[in-house]
Design an enzyme around this catalytic site. Structure first.
Site, PDB file in Angstrom:
ATOM      1  N   ASP A   7      25.770 -21.488   9.410  1.00  0.00           N
ATOM      2  CA  ASP A   7      26.874 -21.087  10.398  1.00  0.00           C
ATOM      3  C   ASP A   7      27.124 -22.262  11.304  1.00  0.00           C
ATOM      4  O   ASP A   7      26.061 -22.857  11.523  1.00  0.00           O
ATOM      5  CB  ASP A   7      26.841 -19.821  11.019  1.00  0.00           C
ATOM      6  N   SER A   8      28.479 -22.270  11.675  1.00  0.00           N
ATOM      7  CA  SER A   8      28.626 -23.359  12.766  1.00  0.00           C
ATOM      8  C   SER A   8      27.615 -22.857  14.112  1.00  0.00           C
ATOM      9  O   SER A   8      27.315 -24.006  14.808  1.00  0.00           O
ATOM     10  CB  SER A   8      29.996 -23.244  13.147  1.00  0.00           C
ATOM     11  N   CYS A  71      29.948 -19.611   7.433  1.00  0.00           N
ATOM     12  CA  CYS A  71      30.997 -19.968   8.317  1.00  0.00           C
ATOM     13  C   CYS A  71      32.207 -20.248   7.675  1.00  0.00           C
ATOM     14  O   CYS A  71      32.391 -20.858   6.557  1.00  0.00           O
ATOM     15  CB  CYS A  71      30.553 -21.142   8.851  1.00  0.00           C
ATOM     16  N   GLU A 155      31.422 -15.706  22.355  1.00  0.00           N
ATOM     17  CA  GLU A 155      30.513 -16.689  22.595  1.00  0.00           C
ATOM     18  C   GLU A 155      29.929 -16.757  24.262  1.00  0.00           C
ATOM     19  O   GLU A 155      28.987 -17.124  24.539  1.00  0.00           O
ATOM     20  CB  GLU A 155      30.710 -18.062  22.210  1.00  0.00           C
ATOM     21  N   CYS A 185      36.042 -14.615  10.070  1.00  0.00           N
ATOM     22  CA  CYS A 185      35.323 -15.428  10.794  1.00  0.00           C
ATOM     23  C   CYS A 185      34.068 -14.824  11.154  1.00  0.00           C
ATOM     24  O   CYS A 185      33.762 -13.452  11.267  1.00  0.00           O
ATOM     25  CB  CYS A 185      36.108 -15.723  12.236  1.00  0.00           C
ATOM     26  N   HIS A 187      32.101 -14.301  13.546  1.00  0.00           N
ATOM     27  CA  HIS A 187      32.041 -13.555  14.895  1.00  0.00           C
ATOM     28  C   HIS A 187      32.763 -12.202  14.868  1.00  0.00           C
ATOM     29  O   HIS A 187      32.233 -11.563  15.894  1.00  0.00           O
ATOM     30  CB  HIS A 187      32.436 -14.409  16.200  1.00  0.00           C
TER      31      HIS A 187
HETATM   32  N1  DGL Z   1      31.533 -19.743  12.255  1.00  0.00           N
HETATM   33  C1  DGL Z   1      33.009 -20.075  12.190  1.00  0.00           C
HETATM   34  C2  DGL Z   1      33.775 -19.301  11.373  1.00  0.00           C
HETATM   35  O1  DGL Z   1      33.552 -18.456  10.714  1.00  0.00           O
HETATM   36  C3  DGL Z   1      33.838 -19.375  13.651  1.00  0.00           C
HETATM   37  C4  DGL Z   1      33.154 -19.932  14.953  1.00  0.00           C
HETATM   38  C5  DGL Z   1      33.488 -21.589  15.154  1.00  0.00           C
HETATM   39  O2  DGL Z   1      34.798 -21.825  15.202  1.00  0.00           O
HETATM   40  O3  DGL Z   1      32.346 -22.283  14.875  1.00  0.00           O
HETATM   41  O4  DGL Z   1      35.107 -19.767  11.014  1.00  0.00           O
END
Ligand code: DGL
Length: 268
Positions: A7-8, A71, A155, A185, A187
């Site tokens: 993930d990011s 992500c 976050e 997403c 999150h």
């Molecule tokens: N992990 C990213 C997504 O699912 C969301 C968080 C980010 O913008 O880094 O798109």
């Protein structure tokens, strides 16, 4: 060999937790690119570059057989190119899977016709969900809504300020009489109770942490050549590209293990 989750940042820890619960035997390695998050507002070129580096780490240094790109932004910007060019050239016997197509397949299995999508700016604007949905069934309608304030609020522990933006992001989707809502997403599973309270019981919430583990189990069942290569000691390691006390505590809270330890990732 291990099962990787990328993930990011730390939202994907919710996915790691869900995969852990569904498939507890496999050895998991998590990587969060905390050095470069958030991905939601970055260019496709930057995201490809970061995601390729992450694959070098998970497939190379960590010897993963299969990686789930949890992500949505990285899935949209990098998955096809990684599968088409990078894997055949570098790791032809490994696999990288994303979250977008499995989520849409689940929406179709549940016979939804008017699907809402709540997502980061990048995902809402790039049209990847609509593109993939057209391939599966062009008759289904998709309504996308960008929700740029949600990731930063989650976050930074801004839960008590989320209700207002959430209501205004969901209002245009509700006006379209959606029958289902994709949380597009990593999150957003965190916001499921608030979202459910706003959209009500008529709208089916499609949350990737509930969908992907089952799809992954099916995939492993259909691909014994991958499944049998996975080691099964129930081990779990968390890596980030930038480790801080805050990130470690946040990941521990999301995973439900206050003792979780986070290691610094060093690229291959
Ligand atoms: N992990 C990213 C997504 O699912 C969301 C968080 C980010 O913008 O880094 O798109």
């Amino acid at each position: 060999m291990k099962l990787g989750i990328f993930d990011s940042g730390l939202g994907g820890v919710l996915m790691a937790r869900a995969i852990r619960r569904h498939l507890p035997r496999y050895d998991l390695v998590y990587l969060g690119d905390t050095l470069h998050m958030p991905y939601g507002g970055r260019s496709a070129d930057a995201l490809y570059h970061y995601t390729e580096r992450a694959m070098d780490f998970l497939l190379g240094t960590q010897d993963c057989k299969l990686v789930i790109v949890a992500c949505n932004s990285a899935s949209a910007a990098a998955l096809r190119r990684l599968q088409r060019d990078y894997l055949p050239a570098r790791y032809p016997d490994r696999r990288i899977l994303g979250v977008i197509v499995p989520t849409l397949e689940e929406a179709l299995d549940r016979r939804h016709r008017r699907i809402g999508l709540l997502a980061t700016q990048r995902i809402a604007a790039c049209g990847i969900y609509a593109e993939e949905l057209t391939k599966l069934d062009p008759a289904i309608a998709l309504f996308a809504q960008a929700a740029p304030l949600l990731v930063p609020l989650i976050e930074h522990g801004g839960g008590r300020w989320i209700a207002e933006p959430l209501e205004s992001y969901l209002a245009p989707l509700m006006a379209q009489r959606i029958d289902s809502l994709i949380l597009g997403c990593t999150h957003y599973p965190y916001l499921k109770p608030q979202i459910a309270a706003i959209v009500g019981p008529e709208v089916d919430i499609l949350s990737q942490d509930e969908i992907v583990p089952g799809k992954l189990a099916d995939y492993l069942h259909r691909h014994p050549e991958i499944e049998t290569a996975l080691s099964c000691n129930g081990a779990l390691r968390f890596f980030a590209t930038d480790v801080t006390e805050h990130y470690t505590a946040h990941a521990g809270a999301l995973f439900g293990d206050p003792a979780l330890s986070m290691e610094q990732a060093v690229a291959a």
